[in-house]
Scaffold this motif. Structure first.
Motif, PDB file in Angstrom:
ATOM      1  N   GLY A 144       0.803  -1.223   0.000  1.00  0.00           N
ATOM      2  CA  GLY A 144       0.000   0.000   0.000  1.00  0.00           C
ATOM      3  C   GLY A 144       0.827   1.259   0.000  1.00  0.00           C
ATOM      4  N   PHE A 145       2.039   1.180  -0.579  1.00  0.00           N
ATOM      5  CA  PHE A 145       2.914   2.354  -0.574  1.00  0.00           C
ATOM      6  C   PHE A 145       2.300   3.493  -1.376  1.00  0.00           C
ATOM      7  CE2 PHE A 145       6.321   4.738  -2.725  1.00  0.00           C
ATOM      8  CZ  PHE A 145       6.884   5.324  -1.607  1.00  0.00           C
ATOM      9  N   TRP A 146       1.781   3.194  -2.575  1.00  0.00           N
ATOM     10  CA  TRP A 146       1.223   4.244  -3.419  1.00  0.00           C
ATOM     11  C   TRP A 146      -0.236   4.543  -3.076  1.00  0.00           C
ATOM     12  CZ3 TRP A 146       4.740   6.855  -5.745  1.00  0.00           C
ATOM     13  CH2 TRP A 146       5.917   6.237  -6.162  1.00  0.00           C
ATOM     14  N   PHE A 147      -0.991   3.509  -2.707  1.00  0.00           N
ATOM     15  CA  PHE A 147      -2.403   3.742  -2.413  1.00  0.00           C
ATOM     16  C   PHE A 147      -2.861   2.694  -1.409  1.00  0.00           C
ATOM     17  CE2 PHE A 147      -6.945   3.085  -3.072  1.00  0.00           C
ATOM     18  CZ  PHE A 147      -7.407   4.383  -3.004  1.00  0.00           C
ATOM     19  N   ILE A 306      10.120   7.407 -13.514  1.00  0.00           N
ATOM     20  CA  ILE A 306      11.266   6.599 -13.095  1.00  0.00           C
ATOM     21  C   ILE A 306      11.893   7.170 -11.826  1.00  0.00           C
ATOM     22  CG2 ILE A 306      13.612   5.899 -13.731  1.00  0.00           C
ATOM     23  CD1 ILE A 306      12.648   5.731 -16.630  1.00  0.00           C
ATOM     24  N   PHE A 307      12.144   8.466 -11.789  1.00  0.00           N
ATOM     25  CA  PHE A 307      12.817   9.048 -10.633  1.00  0.00           C
ATOM     26  C   PHE A 307      11.891   9.135  -9.418  1.00  0.00           C
ATOM     27  CE2 PHE A 307      15.906  10.293 -13.789  1.00  0.00           C
ATOM     28  CZ  PHE A 307      17.103  10.241 -13.089  1.00  0.00           C
ATOM     29  N   GLY A 312      10.760   6.610  -4.043  1.00  0.00           N
ATOM     30  CA  GLY A 312       9.982   5.723  -3.193  1.00  0.00           C
ATOM     31  C   GLY A 312      10.762   4.513  -2.732  1.00  0.00           C
ATOM     32  N   PHE A 313      11.571   3.957  -3.630  1.00  0.00           N
ATOM     33  CA  PHE A 313      12.389   2.795  -3.277  1.00  0.00           C
ATOM     34  C   PHE A 313      13.393   3.146  -2.191  1.00  0.00           C
ATOM     35  CE2 PHE A 313      16.384   0.481  -3.927  1.00  0.00           C
ATOM     36  CZ  PHE A 313      15.945  -0.833  -3.702  1.00  0.00           C
ATOM     37  N   ILE A 319      15.605   4.641   4.120  1.00  0.00           N
ATOM     38  CA  ILE A 319      15.386   5.698   5.110  1.00  0.00           C
ATOM     39  C   ILE A 319      14.475   5.231   6.237  1.00  0.00           C
ATOM     40  CG2 ILE A 319      14.373   7.979   5.432  1.00  0.00           C
ATOM     41  CD1 ILE A 319      15.463   8.820   2.785  1.00  0.00           C
ATOM     42  N   ASN A 320      13.356   4.616   5.908  1.00  0.00           N
ATOM     43  CA  ASN A 320      12.427   4.181   6.959  1.00  0.00           C
ATOM     44  C   ASN A 320      13.075   3.229   7.967  1.00  0.00           C
ATOM     45  OD1 ASN A 320      10.363   5.779   6.097  1.00  0.00           O
ATOM     46  ND2 ASN A 320       9.211   4.159   5.076  1.00  0.00           N
TER      47      ASN A 320
END
Length: 507
Positions: A144-147, A306-307, A312-313, A319-320
């Motif tokens: 659910g990263f994007w939605f 792409i960027f 997100g990757f 980072i998380n």
């Protein structure tokens, strides 16, 4: 060919006549004297007169080099083959030259090969780190990263965003009434103050009353701040245009501005274009390009996707986990906090650079191309900034132009000293940085505010270092370290742990 060989024989014979160097009488020429700079160099900086006193060896050597150059030019002109061109008697060392990496010559040539090497090494090192991370932790990106279902709860923010055009319409109504002299100038100013204030407070109240996702709140606050900046520019510019028009009618305009066109008409079309154009400074017309390059737009959209995916990757995979496995930087062990900040600095820097490329280069250029907006100087070479002040002048040109036009110079025109006007500009920037981060987090610790205001002493420090050492490298390294290696990761850790403490998930 025989004639050419005879000429070469004569030239080589003249070369063989020299003793201890090629004689200056071999090929007479008016340029037989060395320059003063060359004499200084050969004599260790003592002057051409001292070189002459020490003997004619240096002068003869310089003249020999010139003679050899003339001989080579003659040989190339007559077309001799290699058997008669590079003779053992021809000197191999002819001019004064610096090593390519010496301090005097390093910036006078291209280093594209070394730049390519850095890119290759960067790709190789990061590829290894990505593979190692995937092998150790697996795929950490959530489905659910994007939605996600939580995104459906953000519909009040979405509806608030859709209603933001009400405020530009209200500003247009005020200006139309002022143009027709139906309301006085003080009333117009008061109405614009109320309208611009409501354009910011309305989204703030909606976000604070809703349990929305952080990114949804940041997006809405960015839109609200952009609308506020555009409305201020719209009101300020129209106010100034009315004042100039009245001055023209009275004949009070200065001679230098009498050829300018101060006639203007308040119309909805120019306002609508301004509200969607990639600029924060209102004017009646803008430089326009003749057509839209559709293929170019498609390529930029592909790069943008792409960027954005790369950002997100990095956020989810690097980072998380680092932030979640850290402690509050101001409450734990000092060395541990420094280690977390340094470990977070590299992925944070990658995300920041990707964000800059996506927003300032790709998205603003896409928007400009679709709108045929001509002035696309959205940034300058801020990566070469020698001081923090230069960085802020080159990093975000739309905001910089707005600050100069509507904050800095109006302060100067009202008798405010330059230093105070400079601080006021940073104060306005600090307030909006705090709003865009603190409101979506529901936390008002003023970390972003103080982070921006600390740029003021950094401006003084980097300017002092630049003037003291006269080197672009000192201030540039100071900027990178203070802003990217230390400042951003520290701010990220502070807000994360304060947010977790607010939600009761951490002690």
């Amino acid at each position: 060919m025989a004639a050419n060989l005879n000429e070469a024989s004569d030239l080589n014979f003249s070369l063989r006549r020299r003793t201890g160097g090629i004689s200056s009488t071999t090929v007479p020429d008016s340029s037989s004297e060395t320059s003063s700079s060359e004499a200084d160099y050969l004599d260790g900086g003592k002057g051409a007169a001292d070189v002459k006193d020490r003997g004619d060896g240096a002068v003869e050597f310089q003249n020999s080099m010139k003679n050899v150059e003339r001989i080579e030019k003659h040989e190339s002109r007559v077309g001799l083959d290699s058997r008669f061109t590079y003779r053992p008697s021809v000197p191999a060392h002819r001019t004064i030259k610096e090593s390519p990496l010496s301090s005097d010559a390093i910036f006078k040539q291209s280093h594209a090969g070394l730049f390519n090497l850095c890119i290759v090494v960067l790709v190789a090192v990061n590829s290894r780190l990505i593979i190692e991370n995937l092998m150790k932790y697996g795929w950490l990106i959530r489905s659910g990263f994007w939605f996600s279902s939580r995104s459906l709860r953000d519909w009040p923010l979405f509806m608030c965003c859709l209603t933001l055009p009400v405020f530009p319409l209200a500003a247009f109504l005020f200006e139309k009434l002022a143009q027709k002299n139906l309301i006085s100038e003080p009333v117009v100013v008061l109405l614009h103050i109320v309208n611009t204030t409501a354009a910011v407070l309305y989204p703030v109240l909606v976000i604070l009353r809703c349990d929305s996702a952080f990114m949804s709140g940041v997006t809405l606050m960015l839109f609200a701040c952009i609308v506020w900046l555009k409305l201020v520019s719209y009101a300020h510019t129209n106010y100034d245009m009315r004042a100039l028009t009245k001055s023209v009618e009275k004949g009070d305009t200065p001679l230098s501005s009498q050829n300018m066109d101060y006639s203007f008409d308040v119309n909805i079309k120019s306002l609508a274009y301004f509200m969607v154009a990639p600029t924060l400074c209102y004017q009646i017309s803008y430089p326009r390009t003749p057509y839209v390059r559709k293929g170019w737009v498609v390529r930029q959209f592909v790069k943008l996707i792409i960027f954005t995916g790369l950002m997100g990757f990095i956020i989810e995979q690097y980072i998380n986990p680092i932030v979640q496995n850290s402690q509050h930087p101001l409450k734990g062990n000092f060395l541990y906090a420094i280690e977390r900040v340094l470990k977070l600095s590299v992925p944070n820097l990658y995300v920041w650079l990707c964000m800059f490329y996506c927003l300032f280069h790709l998205w603003l250029n896409i928007l400009a191309e679709l709108l045929c907006f001509g002035d696309r100087e959205f940034y300058k070479d801020w990566w070469n900034a020698k001081t923090v002040e230069e960085y802020w002048r080159m990093w975000n040109m739309p905001v910089h132009k707005w600050m100069v036009r509507h904050i800095y110079f109006p302060c100067l025109r009202n008798g405010i000293p330059k230093g105070v006007a400079f601080v006021i500009s940073f104060l306005v920037s600090a307030v909006f940085h705090e709003l865009c981060i603190a409101v979506p987090c529901h936390i008002f610790k003023l970390w972003a505010f103080f982070g921006i205001m600390l740029q003021v002493p950094l401006v003084l420090i980097t300017s002092y270092l630049q003037n003291k050492f006269r080197s672009s490298m000192v201030g540039n390294m100071m900027f990178w370290f203070s802003f990217c290696i230390f400042g951003q990761p520290m701010c990220l850790l502070l807000y994360y742990h304060d947010l977790m403490n607010r939600n009761g998930k951490m002690e």
